[in-house]
Motif scaffolding. Structure first.
Motif, PDB file in Angstrom:
ATOM      1  N   ILE A  91       0.817  -1.215   0.000  1.00 28.09           N
ATOM      2  CA  ILE A  91       0.000   0.000   0.000  1.00 28.09           C
ATOM      3  C   ILE A  91       0.850   1.265   0.000  1.00 28.09           C
ATOM      4  CG2 ILE A  91      -1.725   1.316   1.305  1.00 28.09           C
ATOM      5  CD1 ILE A  91      -2.728  -1.361   2.432  1.00 28.09           C
ATOM      6  N   GLY A  92       0.436   2.220  -0.795  1.00 25.18           N
ATOM      7  CA  GLY A  92       1.071   3.538  -0.798  1.00 25.18           C
ATOM      8  C   GLY A  92       0.006   4.592  -0.489  1.00 25.18           C
ATOM      9  N   VAL A  93       0.442   5.699   0.106  1.00 27.45           N
ATOM     10  CA  VAL A  93      -0.491   6.783   0.417  1.00 27.45           C
ATOM     11  C   VAL A  93       0.092   8.115  -0.020  1.00 27.45           C
ATOM     12  CG1 VAL A  93      -1.875   7.935   2.177  1.00 27.45           C
ATOM     13  CG2 VAL A  93      -1.288   5.532   2.470  1.00 27.45           C
ATOM     14  N   ILE A  94      -0.732   8.901  -0.693  1.00 27.65           N
ATOM     15  CA  ILE A  94      -0.383  10.296  -0.969  1.00 27.65           C
ATOM     16  C   ILE A  94      -1.311  11.136  -0.098  1.00 27.65           C
ATOM     17  CG2 ILE A  94      -0.445  12.160  -2.670  1.00 27.65           C
ATOM     18  CD1 ILE A  94       0.117  10.043  -4.832  1.00 27.65           C
ATOM     19  N   VAL A  95      -0.746  11.940   0.760  1.00 22.64           N
ATOM     20  CA  VAL A  95      -1.594  12.740   1.646  1.00 22.64           C
ATOM     21  C   VAL A  95      -1.302  14.229   1.480  1.00 22.64           C
ATOM     22  CG1 VAL A  95      -0.043  12.270   3.597  1.00 22.64           C
ATOM     23  CG2 VAL A  95      -2.329  13.190   4.029  1.00 22.64           C
ATOM     24  N   GLY A  96      -2.389  14.984   1.283  1.00 19.83           N
ATOM     25  CA  GLY A  96      -2.282  16.431   1.167  1.00 19.83           C
ATOM     26  C   GLY A  96      -2.721  17.095   2.448  1.00 19.83           C
ATOM     27  N   ALA A 140       1.004  12.088   7.396  1.00 21.56           N
ATOM     28  CA  ALA A 140       2.044  11.266   6.770  1.00 21.56           C
ATOM     29  C   ALA A 140       2.755  10.410   7.822  1.00 21.56           C
ATOM     30  CB  ALA A 140       3.048  12.147   6.039  1.00 21.56           C
ATOM     31  N   THR A 141       3.035  11.018   8.963  1.00 21.81           N
ATOM     32  CA  THR A 141       3.710  10.306  10.059  1.00 21.81           C
ATOM     33  C   THR A 141       2.863   9.132  10.550  1.00 21.81           C
ATOM     34  OG1 THR A 141       4.814  12.337  10.737  1.00 21.81           O
ATOM     35  CG2 THR A 141       4.719  10.583  12.365  1.00 21.81           C
ATOM     36  N   ARG A 142       1.565   9.376  10.675  1.00 21.91           N
ATOM     37  CA  ARG A 142       0.675   8.297  11.125  1.00 21.91           C
ATOM     38  C   ARG A 142       0.707   7.126  10.150  1.00 21.91           C
ATOM     39  NH1 ARG A 142      -4.767  11.641  12.478  1.00 21.91           N
ATOM     40  NH2 ARG A 142      -5.723   9.562  12.504  1.00 21.91           N
ATOM     41  N   PHE A 143       0.681   7.432   8.853  1.00 20.10           N
ATOM     42  CA  PHE A 143       0.700   6.361   7.856  1.00 20.10           C
ATOM     43  C   PHE A 143       2.046   5.622   7.861  1.00 20.10           C
ATOM     44  CE2 PHE A 143      -3.374   7.224   6.461  1.00 20.10           C
ATOM     45  CZ  PHE A 143      -3.548   8.492   5.950  1.00 20.10           C
ATOM     46  N   ARG A 144       3.128   6.383   8.000  1.00 20.87           N
ATOM     47  CA  ARG A 144       4.456   5.738   8.007  1.00 20.87           C
ATOM     48  C   ARG A 144       4.585   4.756   9.161  1.00 20.87           C
ATOM     49  NH1 ARG A 144       6.702  11.278   6.494  1.00 20.87           N
ATOM     50  NH2 ARG A 144       6.740  11.141   4.221  1.00 20.87           N
ATOM     51  N   GLU A 145       3.945   5.109  10.288  1.00 26.55           N
ATOM     52  CA  GLU A 145       4.007   4.216  11.467  1.00 26.55           C
ATOM     53  C   GLU A 145       3.338   2.875  11.191  1.00 26.55           C
ATOM     54  OE1 GLU A 145       2.398   6.648  14.615  1.00 26.55           O
ATOM     55  OE2 GLU A 145       4.266   7.788  14.805  1.00 26.55           O
ATOM     56  N   VAL A 163       4.748   6.466   1.854  1.00 23.41           N
ATOM     57  CA  VAL A 163       3.962   7.695   1.938  1.00 23.41           C
ATOM     58  C   VAL A 163       4.617   8.850   1.195  1.00 23.41           C
ATOM     59  CG1 VAL A 163       2.879   9.355   3.497  1.00 23.41           C
ATOM     60  CG2 VAL A 163       3.241   7.011   4.253  1.00 23.41           C
ATOM     61  N   ALA A 164       3.806   9.601   0.458  1.00 24.28           N
ATOM     62  CA  ALA A 164       4.278  10.852  -0.125  1.00 24.28           C
ATOM     63  C   ALA A 164       3.442  11.967   0.491  1.00 24.28           C
ATOM     64  CB  ALA A 164       4.116  10.840  -1.647  1.00 24.28           C
ATOM     65  N   ASN A 165       4.104  12.890   1.184  1.00 22.58           N
ATOM     66  CA  ASN A 165       3.413  14.014   1.821  1.00 22.58           C
ATOM     67  C   ASN A 165       3.398  15.214   0.876  1.00 22.58           C
ATOM     68  OD1 ASN A 165       2.134  15.205   4.196  1.00 22.58           O
ATOM     69  ND2 ASN A 165       3.960  16.468   4.385  1.00 22.58           N
ATOM     70  N   GLU A 170       7.605   9.810  -5.894  1.00 18.49           N
ATOM     71  CA  GLU A 170       8.211   9.344  -4.633  1.00 18.49           C
ATOM     72  C   GLU A 170       7.840   7.899  -4.312  1.00 18.49           C
ATOM     73  OE1 GLU A 170       7.620  11.982  -1.257  1.00 18.49           O
ATOM     74  OE2 GLU A 170       7.180  13.652  -2.606  1.00 18.49           O
ATOM     75  N   LEU A 171       6.932   7.333  -5.099  1.00 15.96           N
ATOM     76  CA  LEU A 171       6.462   5.987  -4.805  1.00 15.96           C
ATOM     77  C   LEU A 171       6.929   4.992  -5.877  1.00 15.96           C
ATOM     78  CD1 LEU A 171       2.786   6.990  -3.907  1.00 15.96           C
ATOM     79  CD2 LEU A 171       4.642   6.500  -2.292  1.00 15.96           C
ATOM     80  N   ASP A 172       7.030   3.735  -5.496  1.00 16.80           N
ATOM     81  CA  ASP A 172       7.445   2.702  -6.448  1.00 16.80           C
ATOM     82  C   ASP A 172       6.193   2.056  -7.046  1.00 16.80           C
ATOM     83  OD1 ASP A 172       9.566  -0.311  -6.267  1.00 16.80           O
ATOM     84  OD2 ASP A 172       8.449   0.647  -7.911  1.00 16.80           O
ATOM     85  N   LEU A 173       5.772   2.547  -8.188  1.00 11.90           N
ATOM     86  CA  LEU A 173       4.518   2.088  -8.785  1.00 11.90           C
ATOM     87  C   LEU A 173       4.564   0.639  -9.239  1.00 11.90           C
ATOM     88  CD1 LEU A 173       3.308   5.238 -10.745  1.00 11.90           C
ATOM     89  CD2 LEU A 173       2.919   4.568  -8.373  1.00 11.90           C
ATOM     90  N   ASP A 174       5.760   0.104  -9.450  1.00  9.91           N
ATOM     91  CA  ASP A 174       5.850  -1.306  -9.849  1.00  9.91           C
ATOM     92  C   ASP A 174       5.557  -2.216  -8.668  1.00  9.91           C
ATOM     93  OD1 ASP A 174       8.653  -0.423 -11.899  1.00  9.91           O
ATOM     94  OD2 ASP A 174       6.556  -0.734 -12.502  1.00  9.91           O
TER      95      ASP A 174
END
Ligand SMILES: Nc1nc2c(ncn2[C@@H]2O[C@H](COP(=O)(O)OP(=O)(O)OP(=O)(O)O)[C@@H](O)[C@H]2O)c(=O)[nH]1
Ligand SMILES: Nc1nc2c(ncn2[C@@H]2O[C@H](COP(=O)(O)OP(=O)(O)OP(=O)(O)O)[C@@H](O)[C@H]2O)c(=O)[nH]1
Ligand SMILES: [Mg+2]
Ligand SMILES: [Mg+2]
Ligand SMILES: [Zn+2]
Ligand SMILES: [Zn+2]
Lengths: 211, 211
Positions: B53-58, B66-71, B76-78, B98-102
């Motif tokens: 799972i990856g997350v982009i958070v604005g 972002a910190t919560r997701f990283r934990e 995560v891309a902030n 910033e994310l590895d889409l593969d």
């Protein structure tokens, strides 16, 4: 430069409404559903009978808040902002045409629920009161520094249910003093009427800051 | 026409991320503090170990979400949006770098808390999930018709404390069906983990709508 144009229009509004007509103007802004309307309702309820109050309320759609204010017997101008994400001095100017400025003592302006866009669009008020509720989470202050810095007073509302989201009110208050050192914070429960004395006192003070 | 440009860029993102890379993409948007992050945290917690799972958070400012997701061990891309009141496809494109889409199976995008501006800026997701909380008041749906119409699913969160603001959940749900007849509504308590099964099931469905 549209921001500069609006800033100038806000100054004109201020001059006209506050200085020419001697009306006290306070703007309430903040998060969706934070309690802006409830707080203004409370201020209206406790006002002396001879205080003539008008309200300009901005909402994306509908008349929900305007209806609540009308039920309290004050004059109301409803502004539907649609895709515009904040009130601007132009909309406020149009709304003022619906009110009798010779009769009013006090004007409350309720902005659209939005923690981002209203920061850059002052409306000519003597006090910009930013309302957040504890239930949005205690990180809401540090997540929106520019908006806190753009306003005069901060209200942390719904303190009666802060526990339900483990909101640390002291943390929120210290975040405010860190981001905006001069900004007073008021803890309220608009539902139970708590904290309204201090808030009303602060508004009274802002009204006298320049006569 | 900037909206049209962004719409096209969103389609490209969709093509690239969903179709070329086979990643399921869901966007969460809604009011400030309505529980978007908490819901995504819940979805992450219940995901199988082999789901990348990856997350982009604005957020306007900071790294709180972002910190919560990283934990939780996800990538995560902030994105700090500053004065921009919504994520746009350009910002999402930058964040994707910033994310590895593969490697990813799933991408969650959390928009800035805002009930107005994000409506016109789709980000290429397979599901736009609009999150409001009962504590904002039960008029929040009819006050924001355009945003509900722009999204795919509605979540009414914090149902565990709906009573504290006398929120009528049935009313909120019927408002949704009136404004957006095809839109499913999910009642959740992200805090207590209630309603997550139905929400997760819906997302699964949206993932298969076109393969
Ligand atoms: N428990 C509790 N509920 C409150 C309090 N203040 C407001 N509410 C409730 O919160 C909901 C929203 O209150 P409003 O006054 O409509 O909030 P608002 O900021 O004007 O909302 P918008 O104009 O739609 O952005 C309503 O259901 C109120 O009854 C409070 O101090 N405590
Ligand atoms: N009681 C209760 N609290 C909740 C629920 N969901 C979230 N919260 C709390 O509400 C606050 C806000 O939750 P978040 O998940 O940070 O909300 P958000 O929508 O991501 O907030 P922003 O990204 O800042 O707009 C936090 O204190 C959460 O613990 C719920 O279902 N019930
Ligand atoms: Mg209101
Ligand atoms: Mg969040
Ligand atoms: Zn905006
Ligand atoms: Zn597709």
């Amino acid at each position: 430069d549209i921001l500069a144009q609006f800033a100038e229009q806000a100054d004109d509004l201020h001059e006209r409404v506050v200085h020419d007509h001697g009306i006290f103007v306070a703007e309430f802004l903040g998060a969706t559903g934070s309690g802006k309307t409830r707080l203004i309702e409370r201020l209206i309820e406790r006002a002396p009978d001879d205080e003539e109050i008008g309200v300009i309320v901005g909402d994306v759609a509908g008349e929900d808040d305007a209806t609540r204010f009308r039920e309290l017997g004050v004059s109301v101008a409803n502004v539907n902002t649609g895709k515009e994400c904040h009130l601007d001095p132009g909309l406020v100017e149009d709304a003022l045409a619906e009110l009798d400025l010779d009769a009013l003592d006090t004007l409350y302006i309720e902005n659209v629920g939005n923690m981002v866009c209203p920061a850059d669009f002052p409306l000519g008020a003597q006090a910009r009161v930013l309302v957040v509720s504890a239930t949005e989470g205690d990180d809401v202050v540090r997540k929106h520094p520019l908006l806190f810095q753009a306003c005069d007073g901060a209200v942390i509302n719904k303190v009666d249910i802060a526990d339900a989201v483990n909101a640390d009110l002291d943390l929120m208050e210290s975040d405010v003093s860190e981001i905006a050192p001069e900004m007073p914070t008021f803890r309220t429960s608009a539902e139970h009427g708590d904290g309204l004395d201090d808030l009303a006192g602060y508004l009274e003070e802002r009204g006298h800051v320049h006569a």
